[in-house]
Design an enzyme around this catalytic site. Structure first.
Site, PDB file in Angstrom:
ATOM      1  N   ASP A  15     -70.061-113.483  61.973  1.00 35.78           N
ATOM      2  CA  ASP A  15     -70.545-113.249  63.340  1.00 35.78           C
ATOM      3  C   ASP A  15     -69.503-112.560  64.221  1.00 35.78           C
ATOM      4  O   ASP A  15     -69.785-111.559  64.869  1.00 35.78           O
ATOM      5  CB  ASP A  15     -70.939-114.566  64.021  1.00 35.78           C
ATOM      6  CG  ASP A  15     -72.244-115.133  63.474  1.00 35.78           C
ATOM      7  OD1 ASP A  15     -73.042-114.362  62.921  1.00 35.78           O
ATOM      8  OD2 ASP A  15     -72.443-116.356  63.613  1.00 35.78           O
ATOM      9  N   ARG A  95     -63.327-126.742  72.046  1.00 34.95           N
ATOM     10  CA  ARG A  95     -63.799-125.583  72.814  1.00 34.95           C
ATOM     11  C   ARG A  95     -63.090-125.382  74.146  1.00 34.95           C
ATOM     12  O   ARG A  95     -62.734-124.255  74.485  1.00 34.95           O
ATOM     13  CB  ARG A  95     -65.316-125.633  73.014  1.00 34.95           C
ATOM     14  CG  ARG A  95     -66.121-125.419  71.732  1.00 34.95           C
ATOM     15  CD  ARG A  95     -65.729-124.163  70.991  1.00 34.95           C
ATOM     16  NE  ARG A  95     -66.552-123.860  69.829  1.00 34.95           N
ATOM     17  CZ  ARG A  95     -66.380-124.375  68.616  1.00 34.95           C
ATOM     18  NH1 ARG A  95     -65.423-125.238  68.376  1.00 34.95           N
ATOM     19  NH2 ARG A  95     -67.171-124.029  67.617  1.00 34.95           N
ATOM     20  N   ASP A 124     -71.870-125.230  71.919  1.00 30.92           N
ATOM     21  CA  ASP A 124     -70.570-124.591  72.063  1.00 30.92           C
ATOM     22  C   ASP A 124     -70.563-123.492  73.134  1.00 30.92           C
ATOM     23  O   ASP A 124     -69.580-123.303  73.829  1.00 30.92           O
ATOM     24  CB  ASP A 124     -70.087-124.052  70.711  1.00 30.92           C
ATOM     25  CG  ASP A 124     -69.707-125.204  69.770  1.00 30.92           C
ATOM     26  OD1 ASP A 124     -69.267-126.253  70.284  1.00 30.92           O
ATOM     27  OD2 ASP A 124     -69.873-125.062  68.553  1.00 30.92           O
ATOM     28  N   SER A 176     -73.312-123.994  57.785  1.00 28.74           N
ATOM     29  CA  SER A 176     -72.476-123.494  58.877  1.00 28.74           C
ATOM     30  C   SER A 176     -71.459-124.584  59.174  1.00 28.74           C
ATOM     31  O   SER A 176     -71.811-125.734  59.434  1.00 28.74           O
ATOM     32  CB  SER A 176     -73.348-123.230  60.100  1.00 28.74           C
ATOM     33  OG  SER A 176     -72.565-123.352  61.272  1.00 28.74           O
TER      34      SER A 176
HETATM   35  N1  ARG Z   1     -73.164-130.530  67.079  1.00 30.49           N
HETATM   36  C1  ARG Z   1     -71.732-130.486  67.131  1.00 30.49           C
HETATM   37  C2  ARG Z   1     -71.274-130.380  68.554  1.00 30.49           C
HETATM   38  O1  ARG Z   1     -72.036-129.990  69.374  1.00 30.49           O
HETATM   39  C3  ARG Z   1     -71.148-129.440  66.232  1.00 30.49           C
HETATM   40  C4  ARG Z   1     -71.304-128.017  66.581  1.00 30.49           C
HETATM   41  C5  ARG Z   1     -70.430-127.213  65.687  1.00 30.49           C
HETATM   42  N2  ARG Z   1     -70.870-125.878  65.358  1.00 30.49           N
HETATM   43  C6  ARG Z   1     -71.149-125.434  64.102  1.00 30.49           C
HETATM   44  N3  ARG Z   1     -71.230-124.162  63.943  1.00 30.49           N
HETATM   45  N4  ARG Z   1     -71.325-126.215  63.082  1.00 30.49           N
HETATM   46  O2  ARG Z   1     -70.157-130.694  68.856  1.00 30.49           O
END
Ligand code: ARG
Length: 406
Positions: A15, A95, A124, A176
């Site tokens: 990406d 993040r 995110d 992912s």
């Molecule tokens: N659901 C989790 C969160 O919101 C993980 C998100 C992580 N992203 C991924 N691409 N797996 O913190």
């Protein structure tokens, strides 16, 4: 005309690689890539070269591991922040730090905009954008994945080939994965069906409890004011501590979490997490708090922990309420000093020992032996008054059981 300059949060995956090229063409812009090392196991070597080959004019790679643990992970740990009771929030606390790094580079480079590679249905994007808006309200934010023309991974791969973007198409993982030193999140593929248990190959850093060693492993954690300082009595850097606990916990099958969670954007999603170090540290920290916090503080803090977990999850790390609640948390940690010994065994944890100079546990008060110093008789008077409101209600409303029975 001066070319637009965009600082891009870059991981080197498909990406963000496609994004670098796409942004440079779409906006006729100079791209600066920014990558943070939060302790992900993925190779960061060669990333600068890769970014340049993809069309970036400049590339930053910053080792944020120490800052991540001391300024982010330790706060979440002291707060006891577990989202919906389970998720130690690894991605969610990563993040804000990545947003801060991106903003710092953007300002330093005089960039006009920043860009990230988050999708339009995840959490995110929220964490990145609220962070960026708070830290640099004037910076434009571009989120190509929400609007670009590619409808699938295959289309992105075609674009990468056409534009000579170096991408590693490995064994085409169906998942992912987002990772840092505090934990890993795994989504997509078969994991999207909550009727099905996750296949073993979804797990990246933990051994199945069924295959874990038959001999339990003992680990001791010493805390000072709520922060881990020693593991098994040894001084380690924060990074070494988490590496150690991830390995020990991981090989004993600790830290696997399979949950349905409520996302910020209103959908429920099924998430698989692996966070051996985080789960061990939370357990030990909580166990120590049970010894040293007085009853009212302990109970009140449970609500605060939950609120802080929600704030972190919802992208409000850099917010006044988060800061205020953390001030409360810090004041509760004054005496969270001591040692907890845990046994790790086939996916389970057991407390073997608790010890603190500030322990409020008093054997003389707790014992049922003849060492007992608790004033049993005083409970009689206490209960006359403590039960009084309910006695009054019962008499007034005729709800006493004798009435019901006759
Ligand atoms: N659901 C989790 C969160 O919101 C993980 C998100 C992580 N992203 C991924 N691409 N797996 O913190």
């Amino acid at each position: 005309m001066k070319k637009k300059k965009i600082a891009v949060a870059y991981s080197g995956g498909l990406d963000t690689s496609v994004m670098v090229k796409w942004l440079s063409e779409k906006y006729n812009a100079e791209i600066i890539t920014v990558t943070g090392n939060l302790g992900q196991t993925k190779e960061l070597e060669g990333l600068e070269e890769k970014a340049k080959k993809t069309g970036a004019v400049k590339s930053y790679i910053q080792d944020l591991r120490h800052e991540f643990i001391t300024e982010y992970v330790w706060k979440a740990l002291k707060a006891g922040a577990l989202y919906e009771g389970e998720y130690p929030l690894a991605c969610a606390i990563g993040r804000p730090l990545l947003a801060k790094m991106l903003v710092e580079v953007a300002l330093q480079e005089g960039a006009d905009a920043v860009a990230h590679g988050c999708t339009g249905k995840g959490n995110d994007q929220v964490r990145f954008e609220v962070g960026i808006q708070t830290l640099a309200p004037k910076l434009e934010i571009i989120a190509p994945l929400r609007t670009w023309e590619f409808k699938s991974r295959e289309e992105e791969i075609d674009y990468a080939f056409e534009n000579n973007i170096p991408i590693k198409i490995t064994k085409n993982s169906p998942y992912s994965i987002d990772e840092n030193i505090f934990g890993i999140a795994i989504e997509c593929g078969i994991l999207e069906d909550p009727k099905l248990a996750p296949p073993e190959d979804a797990y990246q850093i933990t051994t199945s409890p069924r295959l874990a060693p038959d001999k339990p492993e003992v680990v001791s954690i010493t805390f000072e004011k709520g922060i881990p300082t020693l593991i098994n009595g040894n001084e380690m850097t924060p990074v070494e501590m988490l590496e150690y606990l991830n390995i020990s916990g991981g090989k004993n099958g600790i830290g696997r979490i399979d949950m349905i969670e409520n996302r910020v954007v209103g959908i429920k999603s099924r998430e698989i997490y692996e966070a051996p170090g985080a789960v061990i540290l939370h357990e030990a920290h909580h166990e120590l708090e049970k010894m040293v916090l007085d009853k009212e503080t302990f109970r009140y803090k449970q609500n605060i922990s939950n609120k802080i977990a929600n704030l972190i999850y919802d992208g409000l790390w850099f917010s006044p309420l988060f800061n205020s609640l953390m001030a409360f948390v810090d004041s509760t940690q004054e005496f969270v000093t001591g040692e907890i010994v845990l046994e790790l065994y086939k996916g389970n944890m057991k407390v073997l020992s608790r010890n603190s100079n500030y322990s409020l546990y008093n054997m003389k008060l707790a014992t049922y032996s003849n060492e007992d110093s608790f004033d049993h008789a005083a409970s009689g008077g206490f209960l006359k008054i403590y039960g009084l409101p309910y006695k009054t209600i019962s008499q007034l409303r005729n709800t006493q059981i004798e009435k019901v029975m006759v």
